[in-house]
Motif scaffolding. Structure first.
Motif, short mmCIF file in Angstrom:
data_model
loop_
_atom_site.label_atom_id
_atom_site.label_comp_id
_atom_site.label_asym_id
_atom_site.label_seq_id
_atom_site.Cartn_x
_atom_site.Cartn_y
_atom_site.Cartn_z
N SER A 175 0.82 -1.21 0.00
CA SER A 175 0.00 0.00 0.00
C SER A 175 0.85 1.27 0.00
N GLU A 176 0.20 2.35 -0.31
CA GLU A 176 0.85 3.66 -0.37
C GLU A 176 0.40 4.48 0.83
N LEU A 177 1.36 5.03 1.54
CA LEU A 177 1.07 5.91 2.66
C LEU A 177 1.27 7.34 2.18
N GLY A 178 0.28 7.85 1.45
CA GLY A 178 0.43 9.13 0.78
C GLY A 178 -0.04 10.34 1.56
N ASP A 179 -0.71 10.10 2.70
CA ASP A 179 -1.15 11.21 3.53
C ASP A 179 -1.45 10.69 4.92
N TRP A 180 -1.81 11.62 5.82
CA TRP A 180 -2.05 11.21 7.21
C TRP A 180 -3.19 10.20 7.30
N ARG B 215 3.59 18.78 11.36
CA ARG B 215 3.36 20.08 10.73
C ARG B 215 4.04 20.16 9.37
N GLU B 216 5.00 19.27 9.15
CA GLU B 216 5.66 19.21 7.84
C GLU B 216 4.67 18.59 6.86
N PRO B 217 4.39 19.23 5.74
CA PRO B 217 3.31 18.78 4.87
C PRO B 217 3.52 17.42 4.20
N ASP B 218 4.73 16.93 4.13
CA ASP B 218 4.98 15.68 3.41
C ASP B 218 5.38 14.53 4.32
N SER B 219 5.13 14.65 5.62
CA SER B 219 5.65 13.66 6.57
C SER B 219 4.70 13.43 7.74
N PHE B 220 4.96 12.32 8.44
CA PHE B 220 4.31 12.05 9.72
C PHE B 220 5.40 11.77 10.74
N VAL B 221 5.03 11.69 12.02
CA VAL B 221 5.99 11.48 13.10
C VAL B 221 5.90 10.04 13.57
N LEU B 222 7.04 9.38 13.65
CA LEU B 222 7.16 8.03 14.20
C LEU B 222 7.85 8.16 15.55
N HIS B 223 7.19 7.70 16.61
CA HIS B 223 7.74 7.78 17.97
C HIS B 223 8.51 6.49 18.23
N MET C 22 19.70 4.95 13.80
CA MET C 22 19.91 3.96 12.75
C MET C 22 19.08 4.31 11.51
N LEU C 23 17.80 4.68 11.70
CA LEU C 23 16.95 5.02 10.56
C LEU C 23 17.43 6.27 9.84
N LEU C 24 17.89 7.26 10.59
CA LEU C 24 18.42 8.47 9.97
C LEU C 24 19.63 8.16 9.10
N ASP C 25 20.46 7.21 9.53
CA ASP C 25 21.61 6.79 8.74
C ASP C 25 21.22 5.88 7.59
N LEU C 26 20.27 5.00 7.84
CA LEU C 26 19.86 3.99 6.87
C LEU C 26 19.21 4.59 5.62
N ASP C 27 18.29 5.52 5.81
CA ASP C 27 17.54 6.06 4.68
C ASP C 27 17.17 7.53 4.94
N PRO C 28 18.15 8.43 4.82
CA PRO C 28 17.88 9.84 5.14
C PRO C 28 16.92 10.51 4.16
N ALA C 29 16.66 9.90 3.03
CA ALA C 29 15.68 10.46 2.11
C ALA C 29 14.25 10.22 2.63
N ARG C 30 14.05 9.17 3.41
CA ARG C 30 12.72 8.82 3.93
C ARG C 30 12.57 9.23 5.39
N PHE C 31 13.60 9.01 6.20
CA PHE C 31 13.57 9.31 7.63
C PHE C 31 14.43 10.54 7.89
N TYR D 286 5.96 10.64 3.53
CA TYR D 286 4.91 9.80 2.94
C TYR D 286 5.47 9.07 1.73
N GLY D 287 4.98 7.86 1.51
CA GLY D 287 5.43 7.05 0.39
C GLY D 287 4.97 5.62 0.56
N PRO D 288 5.68 4.68 -0.04
CA PRO D 288 5.28 3.27 0.06
C PRO D 288 5.30 2.78 1.51
N ALA D 289 4.37 1.90 1.83
CA ALA D 289 4.33 1.32 3.18
C ALA D 289 5.49 0.35 3.39
#
Length: 112
Positions: free
Chosen positions: A2-7, A45-53, A61-70, A86-89
């Motif tokens: 699935s696509e996670l394209g919005d909140w 508040r960033e229009p293209d993202s959500f927050v993962l706690h 690790m995630l910031l290093d692994l895929d800085p384009a997504r995280f 937002y993007g692919p699940a």
């Protein structure tokens, strides 16, 4: 996948995970760990993202692994959460599951 394209898509995807429920966090919508009431994902508040706690080690690790997504803004530095574009699940579901497990093990702080 699935696509996670919005909140709305993220909310539905995360709330359907085992151990998660829809709730409120700081007055806004959230998906919470059912066992503790702690947040798992929240809108950003960033229009293209959500927050993962998530905890600091997994965040780094995630910031290093895929800085384009995280990614993060200065607001989230030093806080156990990061922004997810937002993007692919694919690849995000496992981190939502880990965030649920992490949050489930922490009791919610009691307010005075």
């Amino acid at each position: 996948m699935s696509e996670l394209g919005d909140w709305a898509a993220v909310n539905a995807f995360a709330a359907a995970r085992t151990g998660a429920v829809e709730g409120r966090y700081y007055g806004g919508p959230a998906v919470m760990a059912e066992a503790s009431g702690r947040p798992v994902v929240t809108p950003s508040r960033e229009p293209d993202s959500f927050v993962l706690h998530i905890d600091a080690d997994q965040k780094a690790m995630l910031l290093d692994l895929d800085p384009a997504r995280f990614w993060e803004t200065p607001h989230y530095q030093g806080y156990p959460a990061l922004l997810v574009r937002y993007g692919p699940a694919e690849g995000v579901g496992e981190w939502i599951d880990r965030a649920i497990e992490l949050a489930a093990g922490k009791p919610r702080r009691k307010t005075k």
